[in-house]
Design a protein around this motif. Structure first.
Motif, PDB file in Angstrom:
ATOM      1  N   VAL A   5       0.870  -1.194   0.167  1.00  0.00           N
ATOM      2  CA  VAL A   5       0.019   0.173  -0.016  1.00  0.00           C
ATOM      3  C   VAL A   5       0.577   1.278  -0.206  1.00  0.00           C
ATOM      4  N   GLN A   6       0.606   2.020  -1.022  1.00  0.00           N
ATOM      5  CA  GLN A   6       1.407   3.276  -1.279  1.00  0.00           C
ATOM      6  C   GLN A   6       0.544   4.363  -1.043  1.00  0.00           C
ATOM      7  N   ARG A   7       0.708   5.425  -0.277  1.00  0.00           N
ATOM      8  CA  ARG A   7      -0.024   6.525  -0.148  1.00  0.00           C
ATOM      9  C   ARG A   7       0.656   7.517  -1.498  1.00  0.00           C
ATOM     10  N   CYS A   8      -0.366   8.083  -2.137  1.00  0.00           N
ATOM     11  CA  CYS A   8       0.144   8.453  -3.434  1.00  0.00           C
ATOM     12  C   CYS A   8      -0.467  10.179  -3.658  1.00  0.00           C
ATOM     13  N   LYS A   9       0.305  10.753  -4.397  1.00  0.00           N
ATOM     14  CA  LYS A   9      -0.296  12.180  -4.915  1.00  0.00           C
ATOM     15  C   LYS A   9      -0.987  12.003  -6.217  1.00  0.00           C
ATOM     16  N   ARG A  10      -0.541  10.975  -6.878  1.00  0.00           N
ATOM     17  CA  ARG A  10      -0.977  10.876  -8.400  1.00  0.00           C
ATOM     18  C   ARG A  10      -0.484   9.208  -8.483  1.00  0.00           C
ATOM     19  N   LEU A  27      -4.610   5.899  -2.824  1.00  0.00           N
ATOM     20  CA  LEU A  27      -3.583   4.570  -2.863  1.00  0.00           C
ATOM     21  C   LEU A  27      -3.338   4.199  -3.966  1.00  0.00           C
ATOM     22  N   LEU A  28      -2.095   3.645  -4.260  1.00  0.00           N
ATOM     23  CA  LEU A  28      -1.519   2.559  -5.172  1.00  0.00           C
ATOM     24  C   LEU A  28      -1.409   1.325  -4.320  1.00  0.00           C
ATOM     25  N   LEU A  29      -2.112   0.230  -4.966  1.00  0.00           N
ATOM     26  CA  LEU A  29      -1.958  -1.060  -4.355  1.00  0.00           C
ATOM     27  C   LEU A  29      -1.354  -1.950  -5.292  1.00  0.00           C
ATOM     28  N   LEU A  30      -0.300  -2.563  -4.935  1.00  0.00           N
ATOM     29  CA  LEU A  30       0.300  -3.844  -5.582  1.00  0.00           C
ATOM     30  C   LEU A  30      -0.318  -4.889  -4.928  1.00  0.00           C
ATOM     31  N   VAL A  31      -0.915  -5.808  -5.682  1.00  0.00           N
ATOM     32  CA  VAL A  31      -1.574  -6.963  -4.991  1.00  0.00           C
ATOM     33  C   VAL A  31      -1.072  -8.133  -5.722  1.00  0.00           C
ATOM     34  N   GLY A  32      -0.420  -8.994  -4.862  1.00  0.00           N
ATOM     35  CA  GLY A  32      -0.195 -10.511  -4.960  1.00  0.00           C
ATOM     36  C   GLY A  32      -1.107 -11.357  -4.375  1.00  0.00           C
ATOM     37  N   GLY A  51     -10.524   1.126   5.332  1.00  0.00           N
ATOM     38  CA  GLY A  51     -10.653   1.933   6.621  1.00  0.00           C
ATOM     39  C   GLY A  51      -9.300   2.331   7.212  1.00  0.00           C
ATOM     40  N   LEU A  52      -8.127   2.055   6.492  1.00  0.00           N
ATOM     41  CA  LEU A  52      -6.875   2.308   6.953  1.00  0.00           C
ATOM     42  C   LEU A  52      -6.716   3.755   6.878  1.00  0.00           C
ATOM     43  N   ARG A  53      -6.306   4.442   7.963  1.00  0.00           N
ATOM     44  CA  ARG A  53      -5.986   5.756   8.412  1.00  0.00           C
ATOM     45  C   ARG A  53      -4.509   6.123   8.420  1.00  0.00           C
ATOM     46  N   ILE A  54      -4.211   6.604   7.037  1.00  0.00           N
ATOM     47  CA  ILE A  54      -2.845   6.966   6.980  1.00  0.00           C
ATOM     48  C   ILE A  54      -2.662   8.340   6.182  1.00  0.00           C
ATOM     49  N   PHE A  55      -3.896   9.188   6.087  1.00  0.00           N
ATOM     50  CA  PHE A  55      -3.869  10.397   5.680  1.00  0.00           C
ATOM     51  C   PHE A  55      -4.090  11.250   6.896  1.00  0.00           C
ATOM     52  N   TRP A 136       3.637   9.631  -1.439  1.00  0.00           N
ATOM     53  CA  TRP A 136       3.243  10.928  -0.570  1.00  0.00           C
ATOM     54  C   TRP A 136       3.516  10.740   0.939  1.00  0.00           C
ATOM     55  N   GLY A 137       4.737  11.237   1.131  1.00  0.00           N
ATOM     56  CA  GLY A 137       5.281  11.130   2.708  1.00  0.00           C
ATOM     57  C   GLY A 137       6.701  10.877   2.737  1.00  0.00           C
ATOM     58  N   PRO A 138       7.252   9.971   2.262  1.00  0.00           N
ATOM     59  CA  PRO A 138       6.584   8.547   1.590  1.00  0.00           C
ATOM     60  C   PRO A 138       5.898   7.740   2.714  1.00  0.00           C
ATOM     61  N   VAL A 139       4.936   7.141   2.556  1.00  0.00           N
ATOM     62  CA  VAL A 139       4.139   6.157   3.272  1.00  0.00           C
ATOM     63  C   VAL A 139       3.923   4.957   2.609  1.00  0.00           C
ATOM     64  N   THR A 140       4.701   3.772   2.777  1.00  0.00           N
ATOM     65  CA  THR A 140       4.503   2.505   2.210  1.00  0.00           C
ATOM     66  C   THR A 140       4.257   1.373   3.451  1.00  0.00           C
ATOM     67  N   LEU A 141       3.173   0.638   3.210  1.00  0.00           N
ATOM     68  CA  LEU A 141       2.944  -0.244   4.213  1.00  0.00           C
ATOM     69  C   LEU A 141       2.715  -1.646   3.202  1.00  0.00           C
ATOM     70  N   ILE A 142       3.004  -2.740   4.008  1.00  0.00           N
ATOM     71  CA  ILE A 142       2.690  -4.110   3.612  1.00  0.00           C
ATOM     72  C   ILE A 142       1.697  -4.800   4.269  1.00  0.00           C
TER      73      ILE A 142
END
Length: 148
Positions: A5-10, A27-32, A51-55, A136-142
């Motif tokens: 999960v990557q918070r993005c501006k675009r 959010l940009l999602l890379l889904v495996g 519901g992920l509160r990352i903004f 954006w941040g950058p914020v990246t979660l797995i």
């Protein structure tokens, strides 16, 4: 399932030089997907992501979800998330689900996000894609499910 999960501006995804999915902030999602995944896993992760509160709120705290900010999601299938690099120098992808299993589950996952009222753009399953985004941040979660 494993989702980056990557918070993005675009974000946008191109196939053969043509943009097929594009969003502004969100959010940009890379889904495996692995062969053991099922609709229950997809439902759990769709609910978690919605519901992920990352903004950030007005106080600068991560308290807002993608829906709260009026954002969108760009979901891109990514079988290489299940690449195993423990042996040798060439990744093994034996734990990635075969396309006939992965594609319907990937589509179901995206539909579950849409059912939550989210705008979801996608890449093209199985295609050679160019993904361009500004983290954006950058914020990246797995996120994994079942938890690994």
């Amino acid at each position: 399932m494993k989702i980056v999960v990557q918070r993005c501006k675009r974000a946008k995804v191109d196939v053969s030089g043509e943009t097929i999915g594009s969003i502004g902030q969100g959010l940009l999602l890379l889904v495996g997907i692995t062969h053991e995944d099922c609709e229950k896993d997809a439902a759990y992760l769709a609910d978690k992501i919605a519901g992920l509160r990352i903004f950030e709120d007005e106080d600068g705290k991560m308290n807002l979800s993608v829906a709260d900010i009026g954002g969108a999601i760009l979901s891109v299938s990514q079988f290489t998330l299940y690449g195993d690099c423990r042996k040798g120098k060439r990744p093994s992808f034996t734990t990635a689900a075969k396309p006939e299993i992965a594609e319907p589950l990937y589509e179901k996952f995206n539909d579950l996000l849409r059912q939550k009222g989210l705008v979801v753009e996608t890449g093209q399953f199985g295609a050679d894609m160019d993904v361009d985004f500004t983290n954006w941040g950058p914020v990246t979660l797995i996120l994994d499910h079942p938890f690994q």
